[in-house]
Design an enzyme around this catalytic site. Structure first.
Site, PDB file in Angstrom:
ATOM      1  N   HIS A   1     -16.441  -6.180  -3.628  1.00 20.29           N
ATOM      2  CA  HIS A   1     -15.429  -6.749  -2.478  1.00 20.29           C
ATOM      3  C   HIS A   1     -14.036  -6.374  -3.088  1.00 20.29           C
ATOM      4  CE1 HIS A   1     -18.781  -7.994  -0.097  1.00 20.29           C
ATOM      5  NE2 HIS A   1     -19.128  -8.737  -1.260  1.00 20.29           N
TER       6      HIS A   1
ATOM      7  N   ASP B   1     -26.177  -3.420  -2.635  1.00 16.19           N
ATOM      8  CA  ASP B   1     -25.897  -4.991  -2.514  1.00 16.19           C
ATOM      9  C   ASP B   1     -26.314  -5.205  -0.924  1.00 16.19           C
ATOM     10  OD1 ASP B   1     -24.329  -7.546  -3.920  1.00 16.19           O
ATOM     11  OD2 ASP B   1     -23.873  -7.410  -1.799  1.00 16.19           O
TER      12      ASP B   1
ATOM     13  N   HIS C   1     -24.264  -7.042   0.860  1.00 13.77           N
ATOM     14  CA  HIS C   1     -23.015  -7.007   1.578  1.00 13.77           C
ATOM     15  C   HIS C   1     -22.456  -5.664   1.473  1.00 13.77           C
ATOM     16  CE1 HIS C   1     -23.524 -11.553   0.331  1.00 13.77           C
ATOM     17  NE2 HIS C   1     -23.114 -11.519   1.675  1.00 13.77           N
TER      18      HIS C   1
ATOM     19  N   ASP D   1     -29.105  -9.777  -3.603  1.00 10.20           N
ATOM     20  CA  ASP D   1     -29.001 -10.498  -2.371  1.00 10.20           C
ATOM     21  C   ASP D   1     -30.035 -10.118  -1.229  1.00 10.20           C
ATOM     22  OD1 ASP D   1     -27.038  -8.888  -2.468  1.00 10.20           O
ATOM     23  OD2 ASP D   1     -25.488 -10.217  -2.292  1.00 10.20           O
TER      24      ASP D   1
HETATM   25 ZN   LIG Z   1     -23.791  -9.325  -1.965  1.00  9.23          ZN
END
Ligand SMILES: [Zn+2]
Length: 370
Positions: A170, A206, A208, A295
């Site tokens: 991120h 991931d 996200h 995740d």
């Molecule tokens: Zn994540």
């Protein structure tokens, strides 16, 4: 498989984060990496090593020097300014709407505030990014873990795993966010491009979207970014990650986002993975940097996919089947009891070892981890 690990992450001992205004216990905690480390050690098939110091030069090839300076100074500055919290979390961020109508030149002339909480907003994305005494050292060590993992692969290993913590995907060129401070995968990919002169693919699995990695390589044709993730329509980071984001300029076509619906299970996920791998197979290059997150697991407390432990083995197997060398770097994954089993499954799959589930109580199969 060689594994790179540093205990420096333990000092990034996060306590709380805020979600929609509520203060909650932190999700991105040292136990995550320790669970993975102990499971891989118990497996017996992984050889652990420590990272070597790579200095700031490869970091500054990716990140703004101001971000790095902020990360180094933030905690002592907060203390010096009598900010007395368990961790530093900003509450005011310079959204682009604040500057609407103002020229890029004027914007570039705006000073970074001197107050620590304001600086945290200036260099930050969100309130899920607690910064504390050990954060800078841990983030620097995570970069060294990633670069040392890349060194192993450039030195001839077919695959190597870097147990990075804090995660990185991120973090953008001049912005920390989402538990991430420095973009480990982007820094490693850039180092590989510079060392080999060849194209590199980043496969981000991931849960996200890796908005930071996408931003960093948005206009670059020499780094292909492929991401499978929760549709930003319902999930963080909300404002990037849609399928129509394909890169610009020389990077046009070198960004592939595959957003997925809530409840995505093993079969649908493997189909999406095959799409991503096909895009990589069409691109020249010999190395894939994998941003590996768990995740996506069915019991993850912040995700809404439904993957099971055995499918991670298959994901690792299919990724390795492209025949490219793999720099595998840890990103997210917050269901702590299953992290070790899931990492072990993926990595064993990627090196052609059988799945071999952990014995009962070893926290692997969906449903056996309560
Ligand atoms: Zn994540």
């Amino acid at each position: 498989m060689r594994v790179v690990y540093s205990p420096a992450h333990l000092a990034h001992d996060t306590v709380t984060e805020t979600v929609m205004g509520a203060v909650i216990p932190a999700n991105e905690v040292p136990e995550r990496a320790e669970r993975i480390r102990s499971t891989l050690e118990a497996d017996g098939g992984f050889a652990f090593g420590v990272p070597t110091e790579h200095g700031t030069k490869p970091i500054l090839a990716i990140h703004d020097a101001g971000l790095l300076r902020f990360l180094e100074e933030a905690w002592p500055a907060a203390r010096a300014q009598s900010i007395d919290r368990p961790n530093l979390i900003a509450d005011t961020y310079p959204t682009f709407r604040m500057f609407e109508g103002m020229s890029p030149e004027f914007l570039a002339s705006r000073p970074e505030t001197s107050f620590a909480a304001g600086r945290a907003g200036w260099w930050g994305l969100d309130t899920a990014n607690p910064l504390l005494a050990g954060t800078y050292a841990a983030a620097r060590a995570a970069v060294d873990v990633a670069l040392t993992t890349a060194d192993l692969v450039l030195g001839g290993e077919g695959a190597a795993y870097g147990l990075c913590r804090p995660p990185g995907h991120h973090a953008a060129r001049s912005m920390a966010g989402g538990y991430c401070f420095l973009n480990n995968a982007a820094i490693a990919a850039e180092a590989i491009v510079r060392a080999t002169g060849e194209r590199v693919a980043i496969l981000d699995v991931d849960y996200h979207h890796g908005n930071g990695t996408q931003q960093i390589f948005w206009r670059r044709g020499d780094v292909l970014y492929v991401s499978l993730h929760a549709d930003p329509e319902r999930q963080y980071p909300f404002f990037l990650g849609r399928a129509d984001e394909t890169g610009e300029g020389e990077g046009s076509g070198a960004n592939l986002n595959i957003p997925l619906p809530a409840g995505t299970g093993d079969v649908a996920y493997l189909e999406a993975l095959d799409r991503g791998l096909a895009a990589i197979a069409e691109t020249p290059g010999d190395v894939i940097v994998v941003s590996l997150g768990f995740d996506t697991y069915g019991h993850d407390p912040i995700g809404d996919f439904a993957l099971t432990t055995p499918v991670y083995h298959e994901c690792g197997r299919r990724t390795a089947a492209l025949g490219r060398r793999l720099v595998i770097l840890q990103e997210g994954g917050y269901h702590r009891p299953s992290l070790g089993a899931n990492a072990r499954a993926w990595l064993r799959g990627s090196e052609g070892r059988p799945y071999e589930p952990l014995p009962a109580g070893g926290f692997g199969e969906l449903g056996s981890d309560r």
